[in-house]
Write a protein that holds these residues in place. Structure first.
Motif, PDB file in Angstrom:
ATOM      1  N   PRO A 168      50.898  59.612  67.721  1.00 17.64           N
ATOM      2  CA  PRO A 168      49.890  59.867  66.690  1.00 17.64           C
ATOM      3  C   PRO A 168      48.450  59.654  67.173  1.00 17.64           C
ATOM      4  O   PRO A 168      48.207  58.928  68.136  1.00 17.64           O
ATOM      5  CB  PRO A 168      50.240  58.850  65.612  1.00 17.64           C
ATOM      6  N   LEU A 169      47.516  60.312  66.477  1.00 24.07           N
ATOM      7  CA  LEU A 169      46.090  60.194  66.796  1.00 24.07           C
ATOM      8  C   LEU A 169      45.362  59.413  65.701  1.00 24.07           C
ATOM      9  O   LEU A 169      45.841  59.323  64.575  1.00 24.07           O
ATOM     10  CB  LEU A 169      45.452  61.584  66.884  1.00 24.07           C
ATOM     11  N   ILE A 170      44.195  58.902  66.037  1.00 27.01           N
ATOM     12  CA  ILE A 170      43.345  58.226  65.057  1.00 27.01           C
ATOM     13  C   ILE A 170      42.421  59.262  64.401  1.00 27.01           C
ATOM     14  O   ILE A 170      41.806  60.074  65.099  1.00 27.01           O
ATOM     15  CB  ILE A 170      42.505  57.122  65.740  1.00 27.01           C
ATOM     16  N   VAL A 171      42.320  59.211  63.061  1.00 20.00           N
ATOM     17  CA  VAL A 171      41.374  60.069  62.347  1.00 20.00           C
ATOM     18  C   VAL A 171      40.067  59.298  62.177  1.00 20.00           C
ATOM     19  O   VAL A 171      40.050  58.201  61.614  1.00 20.00           O
ATOM     20  CB  VAL A 171      41.928  60.491  60.971  1.00 20.00           C
ATOM     21  N   HIS A 172      38.974  59.879  62.674  1.00 17.88           N
ATOM     22  CA  HIS A 172      37.652  59.255  62.582  1.00 17.88           C
ATOM     23  C   HIS A 172      36.890  59.874  61.416  1.00 17.88           C
ATOM     24  O   HIS A 172      36.869  61.104  61.286  1.00 17.88           O
ATOM     25  CB  HIS A 172      36.874  59.465  63.878  1.00 17.88           C
ATOM     26  N   VAL A 173      36.282  59.037  60.603  1.00 18.89           N
ATOM     27  CA  VAL A 173      35.554  59.518  59.431  1.00 18.89           C
ATOM     28  C   VAL A 173      34.208  58.791  59.329  1.00 18.89           C
ATOM     29  O   VAL A 173      33.985  57.783  60.002  1.00 18.89           O
ATOM     30  CB  VAL A 173      36.369  59.283  58.140  1.00 18.89           C
ATOM     31  N   ALA A 174      33.329  59.339  58.453  1.00 19.95           N
ATOM     32  CA  ALA A 174      31.964  58.827  58.379  1.00 19.95           C
ATOM     33  C   ALA A 174      31.860  57.477  57.669  1.00 19.95           C
ATOM     34  O   ALA A 174      30.986  56.674  57.985  1.00 19.95           O
ATOM     35  CB  ALA A 174      31.056  59.846  57.682  1.00 19.95           C
ATOM     36  N   TRP A 219      42.459  59.992  53.370  1.00 19.61           N
ATOM     37  CA  TRP A 219      43.534  60.200  54.348  1.00 19.61           C
ATOM     38  C   TRP A 219      44.734  59.300  54.114  1.00 19.61           C
ATOM     39  O   TRP A 219      45.766  59.443  54.757  1.00 19.61           O
ATOM     40  CB  TRP A 219      43.000  59.990  55.777  1.00 19.61           C
ATOM     41  N   VAL A 220      44.562  58.315  53.218  1.00 18.42           N
ATOM     42  CA  VAL A 220      45.627  57.336  53.015  1.00 18.42           C
ATOM     43  C   VAL A 220      46.108  57.344  51.575  1.00 18.42           C
ATOM     44  O   VAL A 220      45.422  57.832  50.675  1.00 18.42           O
ATOM     45  CB  VAL A 220      45.145  55.909  53.391  1.00 18.42           C
ATOM     46  N   ARG A 221      47.311  56.811  51.374  1.00 14.73           N
ATOM     47  CA  ARG A 221      47.863  56.677  50.036  1.00 14.73           C
ATOM     48  C   ARG A 221      47.741  55.207  49.658  1.00 14.73           C
ATOM     49  O   ARG A 221      48.346  54.352  50.283  1.00 14.73           O
ATOM     50  CB  ARG A 221      49.332  57.124  50.063  1.00 14.73           C
ATOM     51  N   LEU A 250      27.573  62.982  63.932  1.00 14.57           N
ATOM     52  CA  LEU A 250      28.489  64.131  64.007  1.00 14.57           C
ATOM     53  C   LEU A 250      29.428  64.145  62.800  1.00 14.57           C
ATOM     54  O   LEU A 250      29.633  65.183  62.167  1.00 14.57           O
ATOM     55  CB  LEU A 250      29.313  64.097  65.298  1.00 14.57           C
ATOM     56  N   LEU A 251      29.991  62.976  62.473  1.00 17.18           N
ATOM     57  CA  LEU A 251      30.948  62.920  61.359  1.00 17.18           C
ATOM     58  C   LEU A 251      30.264  63.243  60.034  1.00 17.18           C
ATOM     59  O   LEU A 251      30.842  63.923  59.179  1.00 17.18           O
ATOM     60  CB  LEU A 251      31.609  61.538  61.317  1.00 17.18           C
ATOM     61  N   GLN A 252      29.017  62.807  59.873  1.00 17.24           N
ATOM     62  CA  GLN A 252      28.297  63.131  58.647  1.00 17.24           C
ATOM     63  C   GLN A 252      28.009  64.625  58.570  1.00 17.24           C
ATOM     64  O   GLN A 252      28.205  65.254  57.539  1.00 17.24           O
ATOM     65  CB  GLN A 252      26.997  62.315  58.552  1.00 17.24           C
ATOM     66  N   ALA A 253      27.552  65.202  59.685  1.00 14.92           N
ATOM     67  CA  ALA A 253      27.220  66.635  59.688  1.00 14.92           C
ATOM     68  C   ALA A 253      28.481  67.483  59.519  1.00 14.92           C
ATOM     69  O   ALA A 253      28.465  68.504  58.835  1.00 14.92           O
ATOM     70  CB  ALA A 253      26.508  66.990  60.985  1.00 14.92           C
ATOM     71  N   PHE A 254      29.582  67.047  60.116  1.00 15.60           N
ATOM     72  CA  PHE A 254      30.833  67.800  60.040  1.00 15.60           C
ATOM     73  C   PHE A 254      31.451  67.667  58.647  1.00 15.60           C
ATOM     74  O   PHE A 254      31.982  68.634  58.091  1.00 15.60           O
ATOM     75  CB  PHE A 254      31.805  67.304  61.121  1.00 15.60           C
ATOM     76  N   GLY A 280      34.096  66.078  57.614  1.00 21.56           N
ATOM     77  CA  GLY A 280      35.547  65.867  57.480  1.00 21.56           C
ATOM     78  C   GLY A 280      36.045  64.839  58.478  1.00 21.56           C
ATOM     79  O   GLY A 280      35.269  64.127  59.106  1.00 21.56           O
ATOM     80  N   GLY A 281      37.363  64.775  58.605  1.00 22.33           N
ATOM     81  CA  GLY A 281      37.984  63.840  59.539  1.00 22.33           C
ATOM     82  C   GLY A 281      38.147  64.476  60.909  1.00 22.33           C
ATOM     83  O   GLY A 281      38.446  65.661  61.034  1.00 22.33           O
TER      84      GLY A 281
END
Ligand code: TXA
Ligand code: MG
Length: 323
Positions: free
Chosen positions: A54-60, A68-70, A122-126, A128-129
Motif C-alpha cells: 500500500p501507498l500513503i495518501v498525502h493531503v493538505a 479518505w477514512v471511515r 502543491l496539495l493545496q493547488a491540486f 485532492g489526495g
C-alpha cells in the motif's frame, strides 16, 4: 528551488495522470493522483514495487484526510492536532475514496499531511489526495534531495520539484489506529514517546504485522554496498581485516573513532536530528565512491535515533541476491 510556474506544471501533470517528484520534510516522494488508478499503477511500475504494497495518501490538511477514512476517532484528532503538518502517517479504516490500487486491497488506508512548504503548496493547488511512496527504486535508499531523485528516476520522471535537502531525512512515523491498541508500524520523525505523551497511553512499536509494510521487510533501505553494524571498539580490527582481504571498505563512524589507513572515512553529526538528516545522503555518497562494504557504528538513544537504528538494521539485513 522550484518556482510557481513549475508548481503549476506539476499540478497539470498530476491532473493528467502523470507522476512528479515531490519534496517532503521526511524524504522525496513520487507523487500521483490517488484517485487515478492508472496513475497509481504507474508509480508502482516506476519504483518496481509489488502492487500489493500500500501507498500513503498525502493531503493538505486533516479535514481532507477525513475524506479518505471511515470514522475519525478522538485519538486521530489528537495526533493530527499535535503533529500535522509533519512527519506522521495515520492508518485508519478506509473510505470508498481509497481504492484497492492505493491500499493494496487492505481495509485500511494510510494518510499524512506533510509539512514541507512546497508539498503543502502543491496539495493545496491540486486540491485532492496524492499517493506518494519514497521516490527510489524498491528496496533502495530513499532520496533526500532532488538530485537523488533525478539520479534514480530522472529518465522516467521528467519533473522533480526541488525543495532543497529534506529537514528530517528519514520517513514518517506510521501509527496504526485501526485496531483497539495504537501501535507504531514504522519508527520515524515522531517518536513513540511523543505519541504516548499526546494519547496518554503507551504506543508500542509493533514488530510484525499482517499488514504489508514494505519498509518492514527485513532487507530494505539498503545501499549497494553491504552494511555491517559494528561496535565502536571493534571497528578498527574489522576494517583492517576487510581491507587486507582486498575489500573496498568505508567507515561511517563517530569523530572519536579512528580508522586504519586505506579505509574510507564518512562522518555524520553527533546530534540525533543531524544524523538522521544526513544518513541517506551519506549512504549514497559511499555507494557513489565505489565502496563495497560500510562499517557503521550505530548511534544510541531514542527519539529519531530509533528510526535511524531501524533503517540501519534493515540495511544490514541479509538480502536476496539479484541475478
Ligand atoms: O515519509 C514518508 O512517509 C514518505 C514521504 C514521501 O511521505 N513516504 C514513504 O512512502 O515512506 P513509502 O511508500 O516508501 O512507505 C510507506 C509505507 C510502506 O511501508 C507501506 O507498506 C505503509 O507505508 N503503508 C501504507 N498503507 C498502509 C496501510 N494501510 N497499513 C499499513 N501500512 C501501510
Ligand atoms: Mg520507501
Amino acid at each position: 528551488m522550484s518556482n510557481g510556474t513549475e508548481l503549476q506544471h506539476a499540478v497539470e501533470i498530476l491532473r493528467s495522470g502523470g507522476v512528479v517528484g515531490l519534496p517532503t520534510e521526511t524524504v522525496y516522494g513520487l507523487a500521483a493522483d490517488a484517485t487515478n488508478e492508472l496513475a497509481v499503477r504507474r508509480v508502482f511500475a516506476i519504483k518496481g514495487r509489488p502492487a500489493d504494497h500500500p501507498l500513503i495518501v498525502h493531503v493538505a490538511d486533516a479535514e481532507a484526510a477525513r475524506a479518505w477514512v471511515r470514522g475519525w476517532p478522538a485519538e486521530a484528532e489528537a495526533l493530527a492536532a499535535a503533529f500535522w503538518p509533519g512527519p506522521m502517517t495515520l492508518v485508519l479504516p478506509r473510505s470508498p475514496l481509497a481504492s484497492d490500487a492505493v491500499t493494496g486491497g487492505q481495509d485500511t488506508v494510510a494518510v499524512r499531511v506533510p509539512g514541507h512548504p512546497l508539498a503543502r503548496a502543491l496539495l493545496q493547488a491540486f486540491g485532492g489526495g496524492v499517493a506518494a511512496p519514497s521516490a527510489n527504486r524498491f528496496g533502495g535508499v530513499s532520496p533526500t534531495t532532488a538530485a537523488h531523485v533525478r539520479a534514480d528516476l530522472g529518465q522516467v520522471v521528467p519533473l522533480v520539484l526541488d525543495g532543497g535537502p529534506c529537514e528530517v531525512g528519514v520517513e514518517s512515523t506510521i501509527v496504526d489506529l485501526s485496531s483497539a491498541e495504537p501501535a507504531v508500524l514504522r519508527p520515524g520523525g515522531i517518536s513513540p514517546e511523543q505519541l504516548s505523551a499526546v494519547l496518554g497511553r503507551p504506543v508500542p512499536v509493533r514488530q510484525s504485522s499482517s499488514v504489508r509494510v514494505s519498509g518492514s521487510l527485513a532487507s530494505h533501505y539498503a545501499p549497494r554496498a553491504g552494511v555491517e553494524l559494528v561496535g565502536a571498539g571493534a571497528v578498527r580490527t574489522r576494517a583492517s581485516a576487510l581491507r587486507d582481504q582486498g575489500v573496498k571498505v568505508a567507515g561511517l563512524v563517530p569523530d572519536s573513532v579512528g580508522l586504519p589507513a586505506g579505509v574510507g572515512r564518512f562522518f555524520l553529526p553527533d546530534s540525533p536530528t543531524g544524523y538522521a538528516r544526513g544518513l541517506y545522503a551519506a549512504l549514497r555518497d559511499i555507494d557513489a565512491a565505489g565502496y563495497e562494504r560500510i562499517l557503521v557504528v550505530e548511534p544510541e538513544g531514542g527519539g529519531v535515533s530509533l528510526a535511524v537504528q531501524d533503517r540501519l538494521r534493515r540495511a544490514a539485513a541479509p538480502r536476496p541476491r539479484g541475478p
